[in-house]
Design a protein around this motif. Sequence first.
Motif, PDB file in Angstrom:
ATOM      1  N   MET A 195      10.113   8.685  -2.683  1.00 46.52           N
ATOM      2  CA  MET A 195       8.614   8.724  -3.061  1.00 46.52           C
ATOM      3  C   MET A 195       7.990  10.108  -2.900  1.00 46.52           C
ATOM      4  N   ASN A 204       0.823  -1.214  -0.147  1.00 44.79           N
ATOM      5  CA  ASN A 204      -0.010  -0.097   0.006  1.00 44.79           C
ATOM      6  C   ASN A 204       0.786   1.347  -0.062  1.00 44.79           C
ATOM      7  N   HIS A 205       0.383   2.361  -0.558  1.00 44.99           N
ATOM      8  CA  HIS A 205       0.973   3.630  -0.538  1.00 44.99           C
ATOM      9  C   HIS A 205      -0.069   4.706  -0.134  1.00 44.99           C
ATOM     10  N   GLU A 206       0.246   5.819   0.346  1.00 45.48           N
ATOM     11  CA  GLU A 206      -0.648   6.879   1.099  1.00 45.48           C
ATOM     12  C   GLU A 206      -0.402   7.944   0.622  1.00 45.48           C
ATOM     13  N   ILE A 214       3.685   7.209   3.683  1.00 49.31           N
ATOM     14  CA  ILE A 214       4.551   6.303   4.635  1.00 49.31           C
ATOM     15  C   ILE A 214       5.811   6.820   4.710  1.00 49.31           C
ATOM     16  N   HIS A 250       9.079   5.529   2.913  1.00 44.96           N
ATOM     17  CA  HIS A 250       8.888   5.662   1.478  1.00 44.96           C
ATOM     18  C   HIS A 250       9.301   6.971   0.922  1.00 44.96           C
ATOM     19  N   CYS A 291       4.062   9.962  -0.875  1.00 40.69           N
ATOM     20  CA  CYS A 291       3.370   8.934  -0.080  1.00 40.69           C
ATOM     21  C   CYS A 291       3.901   9.202   1.450  1.00 40.69           C
TER      22      CYS A 291
HETATM   23 CU   LIG Z   1       4.426   4.244  -0.022  1.00 46.24          CU
END
Ligand SMILES: [Cu+2]
Length: 546
Positions: free
Chosen positions: A537, A464-466, A529, A532, A527
């Motif tokens: 990212m 998952n990415h946010e 997270i 990341h 993202c």
């Molecule tokens: Cu992520």
Amino acid sequence: MCKFIGALAAALLACVVVPISAPAAANPCPRPDAGAVVTPPPDFFSSNGALNVSFDYYTTVDSAGRTLFCFVTPDGLQSPTLHLRPGDTLNLSVTNRNPAPPPGSPTEVVANAADRCGDVTMSITSLNVHFHGTNTKPGCHSDEVIHTIINSGETFKYSVQFATNEPPGLYWYHPHVHGLSEAAVQGGASGAIIVDGIENVQPAVAGLPERILFIRDQTPDPSISSCQAPGSALPSGTTVPSWDVSLNYVPILCPGFTPAVVKMKPRQRELWRVANASADTIIDLQLQYDGVKQPLQVVALDGVPTGSQDGTMQGQLITRTHILLAPAARAEFIVTGPSSKVRNATFMTLNVDTGPDGDNDPTRPFASIATTASPPPLPVIPSPSLPANHELFEGLANATVTAKRTLYFSEVLSDPTNPASPTNFFITVDGATPTLFDPNNPPAIVTRQGALEDWTIQNRSQENHEFHMHQIHFLLLEQNGVLVSPQQRQYLDMIQVPYWSGTGPYSSVKVRMDFRGMDVGDFVYHCHILGHEDAGMMATIRVLPQ
Ligand SMILES: [Cu+2]
């Protein structure tokens, strides 16, 4: 001692786990013990249109070897809640009390004469502050995180102007230096910002006690290999989570996950204002009384009263029995406390399936609720006093879209022949070359004030990415190509893009971006997270003046 190994973020990631020597003050970042009663953070309120506050930024090391970070006021108060009203100015003076970095530590020049904001060279002890979710300007001394650098011993003054039509609700502050953000946030340097006046948009909250709950994550104690305590009621085989969590700094640790304690009057209705201030941990909130899921009456998501968009100016309550909270997301909801007959009242997270390459974010409690006739007092939400403001972003659902873009999250081994090599994390505009974030990169997207854009954001990886957008909220339109229901059509600043299974269409979300406001300049999307984000990212968007 850490070594500069080319990619700054990788070097910083390798460095920040090295404990930095504690400052002169005795434990500047005190933290409660496991099982402690949850206490609210101290409240600071604006007056005459301004809130003036000073923070010192400290670091220390706890007994398990974790590096802690904290914002402390001159009176010794840690992580206070900053209350403002729409149109107010937050004047924040921040002094970085981190010791100077060791000789030979990596550094990078992240600003030139034109975009300099504070210092120009970042190191492993650098600092800046992000005012997450606020629709404030991205310029220097406001909510700028690309080039702002506050180094050890330096003081920097923020003057952050909130819009007169800023939605009332819960926002938060945290450090945001690329390469250092995960360590700073897991170290605990974060707190709440509340734009007051939610009762004017959602009168159901008037008169309710207000409870601010900050969920943070932290590095686990490396000496713990199992979460199964003797006689524990946890499911057998409960594995060690990727990260430990805390609730208002009360840690919930293996083995046994001893919860924090929330004291409430029986059957008391309260407004809970919950932030997932974790760097990496995804949360799926639930409240259970003797195993029965309790209704959570949602009042606001990501600082925007639910149902209040597009000119209604009146919130709608949305009842849910669980709420997915991406890292950095917020939910504000009304709960009814347990009756005195309930034996086991638990505020908790459910397990989150983060994908084959994702973290272990298991079911675990945050707090057990203990009923008492005289709990510690909480502030009370006042009665409505003003007509509801017109809010930012009104009319977004039916406005004319000027551009469509597709972006995607992806990740690859830095050395494809070596499975043990670090992973590079990317967010890329479809068709462009994947590029790790660097403050000196040109913008990945250039648009113009007044634009209104639909972005499809895909996840081409197996975790998952946010997605987080700085400076503006977006309207959620679709998930995996399916129109979201009217109840889910909220203005958000966080949205999860679930992992891709590896076959078939990429998982995706579609959101509407509103550049019709005053946010002109360079800012970022990434993202949330933060491990990341620190590993690349993130990218810059430039909004040119109309
Ligand atoms: Cu992520």
